[in-house]
Design a protein around this motif. Structure first.
Motif, PDB file in Angstrom:
ATOM      1  N   TRP A   1     -24.665 -50.630   1.411  1.00 49.92           N
ATOM      2  CA  TRP A   1     -24.023 -50.327   2.701  1.00 49.92           C
ATOM      3  C   TRP A   1     -23.569 -48.868   2.723  1.00 49.92           C
ATOM      4  CZ3 TRP A   1     -18.710 -49.304   3.744  1.00 49.92           C
ATOM      5  CH2 TRP A   1     -18.351 -49.337   5.098  1.00 49.92           C
TER       6      TRP A   1
ATOM      7  N   SER B   1     -30.766 -54.677   6.607  1.00 49.67           N
ATOM      8  CA  SER B   1     -31.186 -54.586   8.003  1.00 49.67           C
ATOM      9  C   SER B   1     -30.055 -54.008   8.851  1.00 49.67           C
ATOM     10  CB  SER B   1     -31.553 -55.973   8.535  1.00 49.67           C
ATOM     11  OG  SER B   1     -30.377 -56.784   8.615  1.00 49.67           O
ATOM     12  N   ARG B   2     -30.411 -53.575  10.053  1.00 42.74           N
ATOM     13  CA  ARG B   2     -29.385 -53.066  10.974  1.00 42.74           C
ATOM     14  C   ARG B   2     -28.347 -54.146  11.249  1.00 42.74           C
ATOM     15  NH1 ARG B   2     -31.216 -50.566  16.652  1.00 42.74           N
ATOM     16  NH2 ARG B   2     -32.114 -49.042  15.186  1.00 42.74           N
ATOM     17  N   GLU B   3     -28.812 -55.399  11.379  1.00 42.69           N
ATOM     18  CA  GLU B   3     -27.883 -56.500  11.632  1.00 42.69           C
ATOM     19  C   GLU B   3     -26.897 -56.665  10.474  1.00 42.69           C
ATOM     20  OE1 GLU B   3     -27.826 -61.346  12.358  1.00 42.69           O
ATOM     21  OE2 GLU B   3     -29.565 -60.381  11.433  1.00 42.69           O
ATOM     22  N   ALA B   4     -27.406 -56.626   9.247  1.00 43.23           N
ATOM     23  CA  ALA B   4     -26.525 -56.765   8.083  1.00 43.23           C
ATOM     24  C   ALA B   4     -25.533 -55.614   8.016  1.00 43.23           C
ATOM     25  CB  ALA B   4     -27.352 -56.820   6.804  1.00 43.23           C
TER      26      ALA B   4
ATOM     27  N   GLU C   1     -24.344 -53.942  10.509  1.00 43.93           N
ATOM     28  CA  GLU C   1     -23.351 -54.138  11.573  1.00 43.93           C
ATOM     29  C   GLU C   1     -22.375 -55.251  11.218  1.00 43.93           C
ATOM     30  OE1 GLU C   1     -25.721 -54.758  15.031  1.00 43.93           O
ATOM     31  OE2 GLU C   1     -26.128 -52.599  15.314  1.00 43.93           O
ATOM     32  N   ARG C   2     -22.874 -56.303  10.589  1.00 44.76           N
ATOM     33  CA  ARG C   2     -21.978 -57.396  10.187  1.00 44.76           C
ATOM     34  C   ARG C   2     -20.952 -56.908   9.172  1.00 44.76           C
ATOM     35  NH1 ARG C   2     -26.019 -61.694   8.021  1.00 44.76           N
ATOM     36  NH2 ARG C   2     -24.193 -63.037   7.744  1.00 44.76           N
TER      37      ARG C   2
END
Length: 274
Positions: free
Chosen positions: A219, A249-252, A254-255
């Motif tokens: 991250w 991923s972009r999702e990970a 952001e989470r």
């Protein structure tokens, strides 16, 4: 495995992943650093206040690596603020490390109540101009502290090392650093270990078949931070280095970024004076 490097605003290249030795006793730090260097780390972060510069220096000597192959960071301690004291403190750190030149020399804390960090910075600038410090920077500086250094000093800091992890993402400070071409470096990148068992990080680690530490370090890497995890366990030293063969991923991302709650585990730079 080659660690990517970040180019500082003076053109010097700094490994994006380094090895931190905060809270590692001097009698244990030599073996830990030797292990890290054997794994492939080429950046070591210490400080006068850690009390382990001599042990780090011993590891550098015993490693068999050329001095220029290892990026060495140390920091001026809080009691040594002020122009002349900073110069003497650098000499003492260099002697303990067994080197004439330090790759990155940092002001450890601003201590704004003492109002000496500008004169301390001017001593850092002298060390840089003399070539004794290849780059100079600060730790734990807020925008207000950085603005004074930028206004009253002659050289912009190359690095701002700050507490930074998903619970304290420091978006505004990172943006300020980026605007002024200052590299952001994360200390306590795993939240002092408190994030290793966070349910969301555990869930993402399972998805990627990685350790939670690897997910957290990845991250940071993808945010563009320099990161300096610490461990004295050989297995963890190795696994913390293995973060360049996968991507979140972009999702990970952001989470993980959504965990930010402005939570510090270390001192507040605005009030720490000792």
């Amino acid at each position: 495995m080659t660690v990517p490097a970040i180019t500082l605003n003076n053109g010097l290249r700094m490994p994006q992943l380094g090895f931190g030795v905060w809270q590692v006793p001097d009698d244990a730090v030599t073996e830990a650093v030797l292990e890290a260097l054997a794994v492939g780390y080429r950046s070591i972060d210490t400080a006068a206040s850690y009390g382990n510069e001599a042990g780090v220096g011993e590891a550098l000597r015993r490693s068999g690596l050329a001095r220029d192959d290892v990026f060495v960071t140390t920091k001026v301690a809080n009691p040594d603020h002020g122009y002349d004291r900073t110069l003497r403190a650098f000499d003492a750190s260099a002697e303990r490390l067994g080197t004439d030149v330090v790759d990155l020399y940092l002001v450890h804390w601003p201590q704004p109540g003492h109002d000496l960090y500008v004169s301390t910075w001017k001593a850092m600038e002298r060390l840089y101009s003399e070539g004794r410090a290849r780059s100079i920077g600060v730790c734990n500086f807020h925008p207000s502290h950085l603005e004074r250094v930028l206004k009253e000093g002659g050289i912009a800091p190359m690095v701002n090392q700050i507490e930074l992890h998903p619970l304290l993402a420091q978006a505004e400070l990172r943006a300020f650093d980026a605007e002024h071409n200052i590299v952001t470096e994360a200390w306590s990148p795993l939240g002092s270990g408190r994030l290793l068992e966070h349910p969301l990080i555990v869930e993402i680690a399972r998805e990627y078949e990685r350790t939670t530490a690897q997910v957290l370090l990845r991250w940071h890497i993808q945010l563009g931070n320099v990161v300096i995890p610490k461990s004295v366990t050989p297995e963890r030293i190795r696994s913390n280095f293995e973060v360049f063969d996968f991507e979140l991923s972009r999702e990970a991302m952001e989470r993980i970024g959504g965990l930010d709650e402005g939570r510090r585990f270390g001192p507040d730079p605005q009030t720490l004076e000792g």
